[in-house]
Scaffold this active site. Structure first.
Site, PDB file in Angstrom:
ATOM      1  N   ALA A  14       0.796  -1.160   0.015  1.00  0.00           N
ATOM      2  CA  ALA A  14       0.137   0.065   0.012  1.00  0.00           C
ATOM      3  C   ALA A  14       1.033   1.203  -0.046  1.00  0.00           C
ATOM      4  O   ALA A  14       0.342   2.309  -0.645  1.00  0.00           O
ATOM      5  CB  ALA A  14      -0.990  -0.148   1.218  1.00  0.00           C
ATOM      6  N   ASP A  15       1.900   1.344   0.548  1.00  0.00           N
ATOM      7  CA  ASP A  15       2.915   2.398   0.635  1.00  0.00           C
ATOM      8  C   ASP A  15       3.421   2.451  -0.682  1.00  0.00           C
ATOM      9  O   ASP A  15       3.648   3.716  -1.161  1.00  0.00           O
ATOM     10  CB  ASP A  15       4.152   2.126   1.584  1.00  0.00           C
ATOM     11  CG  ASP A  15       3.823   2.783   3.252  1.00  0.00           C
ATOM     12  OD1 ASP A  15       3.061   3.900   3.167  1.00  0.00           O
ATOM     13  OD2 ASP A  15       4.112   2.001   4.072  1.00  0.00           O
TER      14      ASP A  15
END
Length: 394
Positions: free
Chosen positions: A168-169
């Site tokens: 997600a980062d």
């Protein structure tokens, strides 16, 4: 190779992954990235793992490639003045603090666009700049869980399961770099970009989201099986797992013939694509009785030769050492790296331009390594520089 962004300056106020990754990707295109870190309170990725070697987090070494590091207490009164001076002569600012932090510091977009009307200001946050979750803290695993990604990762026994790296980062950083690249091509520059890691992650979830929105089919966790076809998934062999994607009828037929299992082609439960999907567990077991007789990489080589997509499952060390990676210029090695008493190797990008990988020309720098160079480029003379150092601003 001359980078297409080489005449641009980007100010990075990022920390951890998403912001620094976005700036790193743009630096690979030649942009001059000035990463601002507060002395004594630097980017936590310098100390974060999961592995720290030589006292520095190893991923930070990759995220800091090609950057200049400016030591500056930019939350102090004098530091704010210096930072605004830096923004005045820059093209892009990237930050990934919680919404509201930059406004409280009088560094929000409304303030900085007065300093530089052409500034592209990119704010990356967990949930975006508005909404009921506006002020929630957000790390990668929180976003993985909130996005639904974990609910469809793993199988019925292991789900929900996080991805094996901070996906997600990473998606947040990629999305920011893409949005900034688009804004740089606008007829008139000067804009505010709001990147939500939650929304960016959901936007990449493809069929899982579309099947539900359009088809009303709630996605499920299916492990290594590809629900769109069969046989398509991971199979046991004599040694290691093997991925096979026989998604077309002709690929399925070629697979059965190559394995010497022509009788499977006459069985009614495997007659059509939908039949094979409905009976995928039995089909997998039938194929594995033959696949277990030989090593995965032998099968992969032979199946690819007859047009059946296949590949052994590699470990990270194995694929990094493989000629497909090692010989294509994806890895860069530095022997003169601040804070490190040995050579380090980092990854470049996943693309080539005119046959060449983007240049990773400088290793990760030490904190404050470029102070004098950058401050002098802003017109700060020796006397003013000495004063800032005495006050602890630098």
């Amino acid at each position: 190779m001359v980078g297409p962004l080489e005449n641009l300056r980007i100010v990075e106020l990022g920390h951890v992954i998403a912001g620094p990754l976005a700036a790193s990707l743009l630096s690979d295109f030649g942009a001059k990235v000035v990463k601002v870190e507060t002395p004594g309170r630097s980017d936590m990725m310098r100390d974060l793992g999961p592995v720290a070697i030589d006292g520095v987090g190893v991923w930070w070494k990759t995220l800091a490639r090609n950057k200049q590091i400016l030591g500056l207490d930019w939350k102090s009164e004098e530091g704010l003045k210096v930072l605004r001076k830096l923004v005045e002569c820059s093209d892009v600012l990237v930050e990934n603090f919680r919404p509201g932090v930059m406004n409280r510091l009088e560094l929000g977009y409304d303030v900085l666009r007065e300093v530089n009307p052409k500034l592209i200001y990119c704010a990356i946050s967990g949930f975006g700049q508005d909404g009921p979750w506006l002020h929630r803290p957000a790390y990668d695993q929180i976003i993985q869980g909130a996005s639904g990604l974990m609910s469809i990762t793993g199988d019925t026994q292991s789900a929900p399961l996080r991805a094996g790296y901070p996906i997600a980062d990473t998606i947040g950083g990629l999305t920011a770099a893409l949005a900034i690249s688009g804004a740089l091509n606008a007829p008139q520059r000067g804009t505010f970009i709001d990147v939500s890691m939650l929304e960016a992650t959901i936007a990449t979830m493809g069929w899982a989201v579309s099947n539900y929105l359009i088809g009303g089919i709630e996605p499920t966790a299916n492990g290594n099986e590809n629900l769109t076809s069969a046989p398509s998934g991971t199979f046991e062999t004599a040694d290691n797992p093997l991925n096979i994607a026989a998604n077309k009828d002709e690929q399925w037929e070629a697979l059965a013939h190559h394995l010497g299992r022509e009788e499977l082609l006459t069985r009614p439960e495997y007659a059509t694509r939908e039949d094979r999907k409905a009976n995928r567990a039995a089909l997998k077991a039938d194929l594995e009785t033959t696949l277990r007789t030989r090593p995965a990489r032998n099968w992969a080589r032979e199946l690819n030769e007859i047009g059946v997509p296949a590949g052994a499952v590699f470990s990270v060390p194995e694929i990094l050492a493989h000629p497909q990676i090692a010989d294509r210029g994806m890895l860069a090695t530095f022997s003169d790296t601040p804070d490190v008493g040995r050579d380090i190797t980092i990854v470049r990008t996943g693309y080539k331009i005119d046959g060449a990988a983007p240049d990773v020309s400088t290793p990760p720098p030490g904190l404050g390594q470029h102070n004098d160079e950058i401050y002098r480029s802003l017109g700060i003379d020796d006397e003013a520089l000495a004063k800032l150092k005495k006050e602890g601003t630098l």
